[in-house]
Design an enzyme around this catalytic site. Structure first.
Site, mmCIF file in Angstrom:
data_model
loop_
_atom_site.group_PDB
_atom_site.id
_atom_site.type_symbol
_atom_site.label_atom_id
_atom_site.label_comp_id
_atom_site.label_asym_id
_atom_site.label_seq_id
_atom_site.Cartn_x
_atom_site.Cartn_y
_atom_site.Cartn_z
ATOM 1 N N TYR A 5 0.841 -1.211 0.000
ATOM 2 C CA TYR A 5 0.000 0.000 0.000
ATOM 3 C C TYR A 5 0.873 1.257 0.000
ATOM 4 O O TYR A 5 0.648 2.192 -0.776
ATOM 5 C CB TYR A 5 -0.913 -0.033 1.222
ATOM 6 C CG TYR A 5 -1.940 1.072 1.274
ATOM 7 C CD1 TYR A 5 -3.106 1.017 0.506
ATOM 8 C CD2 TYR A 5 -1.762 2.176 2.107
ATOM 9 C CE1 TYR A 5 -4.057 2.037 0.567
ATOM 10 C CE2 TYR A 5 -2.701 3.198 2.174
ATOM 11 C CZ TYR A 5 -3.856 3.121 1.407
ATOM 12 O OH TYR A 5 -4.794 4.127 1.465
ATOM 13 N N LYS A 30 1.227 4.195 -2.791
ATOM 14 C CA LYS A 30 0.843 5.581 -2.496
ATOM 15 C C LYS A 30 2.031 6.541 -2.657
ATOM 16 O O LYS A 30 1.847 7.681 -3.090
ATOM 17 C CB LYS A 30 0.258 5.677 -1.087
ATOM 18 C CG LYS A 30 -1.104 4.980 -0.948
ATOM 19 C CD LYS A 30 -2.155 5.628 -1.841
ATOM 20 C CE LYS A 30 -3.534 5.041 -1.625
ATOM 21 N NZ LYS A 30 -4.568 5.690 -2.452
HETATM 22 N N1 LIG Z 1 -10.223 5.549 4.412
HETATM 23 C C1 LIG Z 1 -8.962 5.841 4.755
HETATM 24 O O1 LIG Z 1 -8.551 5.736 5.925
HETATM 25 C C2 LIG Z 1 -7.999 6.349 3.717
HETATM 26 C C3 LIG Z 1 -6.824 6.966 4.175
HETATM 27 C C4 LIG Z 1 -5.909 7.405 3.248
HETATM 28 C C5 LIG Z 1 -6.145 7.246 1.913
HETATM 29 N N2 LIG Z 1 -7.294 6.632 1.492
HETATM 30 C C6 LIG Z 1 -7.481 6.469 0.049
HETATM 31 O O2 LIG Z 1 -8.668 7.132 -0.339
HETATM 32 C C7 LIG Z 1 -9.224 6.465 -1.472
HETATM 33 C C8 LIG Z 1 -10.704 6.148 -1.175
HETATM 34 O O3 LIG Z 1 -10.766 5.296 -0.064
HETATM 35 P P1 LIG Z 1 -12.128 4.993 0.732
HETATM 36 O O4 LIG Z 1 -11.789 5.011 2.155
HETATM 37 O O5 LIG Z 1 -13.205 5.843 0.199
HETATM 38 O O6 LIG Z 1 -12.338 3.467 0.310
HETATM 39 P P2 LIG Z 1 -13.703 2.724 -0.161
HETATM 40 O O7 LIG Z 1 -13.377 1.277 -0.142
HETATM 41 O O8 LIG Z 1 -14.857 3.221 0.626
HETATM 42 O O9 LIG Z 1 -13.852 3.224 -1.673
HETATM 43 C C9 LIG Z 1 -12.996 2.791 -2.700
HETATM 44 C C10 LIG Z 1 -13.816 2.650 -3.955
HETATM 45 O O10 LIG Z 1 -12.947 2.194 -5.003
HETATM 46 C C11 LIG Z 1 -13.694 1.270 -5.780
HETATM 47 N N3 LIG Z 1 -12.752 0.417 -6.533
HETATM 48 C C12 LIG Z 1 -11.955 -0.562 -6.046
HETATM 49 N N4 LIG Z 1 -11.245 -1.103 -7.053
HETATM 50 C C13 LIG Z 1 -11.598 -0.446 -8.190
HETATM 51 C C14 LIG Z 1 -11.206 -0.545 -9.538
HETATM 52 N N5 LIG Z 1 -10.308 -1.462 -9.952
HETATM 53 N N6 LIG Z 1 -11.748 0.297 -10.439
HETATM 54 C C15 LIG Z 1 -12.684 1.214 -10.052
HETATM 55 N N7 LIG Z 1 -13.109 1.343 -8.788
HETATM 56 C C16 LIG Z 1 -12.566 0.514 -7.857
HETATM 57 C C17 LIG Z 1 -14.526 0.499 -4.768
HETATM 58 O O11 LIG Z 1 -15.617 -0.168 -5.379
HETATM 59 C C18 LIG Z 1 -14.946 1.612 -3.830
HETATM 60 O O12 LIG Z 1 -16.177 2.176 -4.210
HETATM 61 C C19 LIG Z 1 -8.344 5.243 -1.714
HETATM 62 O O13 LIG Z 1 -7.382 5.555 -2.677
HETATM 63 C C20 LIG Z 1 -7.680 5.044 -0.378
HETATM 64 O O14 LIG Z 1 -6.436 4.365 -0.508
HETATM 65 C C21 LIG Z 1 -8.239 6.207 2.371
#
Ligand SMILES: NC(=O)c1ccc[n+]([C@@H]2O[C@H](COP(=O)([O-])OP(=O)(O)OC[C@H]3O[C@@H](n4cnc5c(N)ncnc54)[C@H](O)[C@@H]3O)[C@@H](O)[C@H]2O)c1
Length: 241
Positions: free
Chosen positions: A146, A150
């Protein structure tokens, strides 16, 4: 266009932009959910568009962007909030998990930015915003795949920003700290890991999806016109040590 618009962060950002008058397209591997959310975002004037997208596939990225342009006649802003997340000690990390994480979180970030960038470069304007992570900068045990992805997103952002600056396209990333969403549900369900993650955030709370709205709107608006190539952390101080 919000890629990953069916997710926890993407859904909130899509709604925030819709509330500020943007016409919104949501694209997600869960196309059904993207369509359902889109219906609630543009129902009044029929402007919401939901479609299926797999960022791991170049043709799917090109196809989704084509649909957006066909529907709205333009693509001004791409927010990429797609991501997958799992942790494993590096000695146990299996090749499939490594490949899947890189394919979605890094290659996918490139492919959807490329598809949008091709349109924006031609039009000589556009904004690309990728959701990176505090893991672009900090190291956590268990985060080899991860964090590598990132960190890659942040450096990709810098290169794309440089390449597309002559065409008036800005490219930035936003780095959230741990935020309760479906992505982090499993980790945060573990009491010990929940407490450890919380203890590492100086402002003393987890992020919320709403915390990202200000920076996302800034980067998409005239006020952010001179910002490019940056990863802006919205993290309660998590990246300070
Ligand atoms: N939630 C956290 O703590 C956090 C922290 C830092 C960064 N992020 C980043 O923020 C972004 C969103 O995360 P989130 O928390 O909303 O996660 P989430 O799981 O709620 O949403 C991610 C979305 O991506 C979609 N997805 C997965 N694989 C895919 C693909 N191959 N093609 C198209 N869509 C796809 C999923 O269906 C989902 O709707 C991600 O990049 C995550 O790494 C999240």
């Amino acid at each position: 266009m919000v890629a990953g618009g069916a997710g926890g962060l993407g859904g909130v950002l899509a709604r925030a932009f819709a509330e500020r008058g943007a016409r919104i397209a949501l694209a997600d591997i869960d196309g059904t959910r993207a369509r359902k959310i889109a219906e609630t975002l543009g129902a009044a004037d029929g402007t919401g568009l939901g479609c299926a997208l797999d960022v791991r596939k170049q043709t799917s990225c090109a196809g989704a962007v084509r649909r957006v342009v066909k529907r709205f006649g333009r693509l001004d802003v791409l927010i990429n909030a797609v991501g997958i997340f799992s942790t494993a000690a590096a000695v146990d990390l299996d090749r499939r998990t490594w490949d899947a994480t890189i394919a979605t979180n890094l290659s996918g970030a490139f492919l959807i930015a490329q598809a949008a960038g091709r349109i924006m470069v031609k039009k000589k304007s556009g904004r690309i915003i990728t959701i990176a992570s505090v893991s672009s900068r900090v190291a956590n045990p268990g985060y080899a795949a991860y964090a590598a992805a990132k960190a890659g997103v942040s450096q990709l952002t810098r290169v794309l920003a440089l390449e597309w600056a002559p065409f008036g396209v800005t490219v930035n990333a936003v780095g959230p700290a741990m935020t309760p969403t479906p992505l982090t549900r499993e980790l945060l369900a573990d009491g010990e890991r929940h407490a450890a993650a919380l203890a590492r955030i100086p402002l003393g709370r987890f992020g919320t999806p709403e915390d990202l709205i200000g920076v996302a709107v800034l980067l998409a608006s005239d006020a952010g016109a001179f910002i490019t190539g940056q990863t802006i952390f919205v993290d309660g101080g998590r990246t300070l040590d």
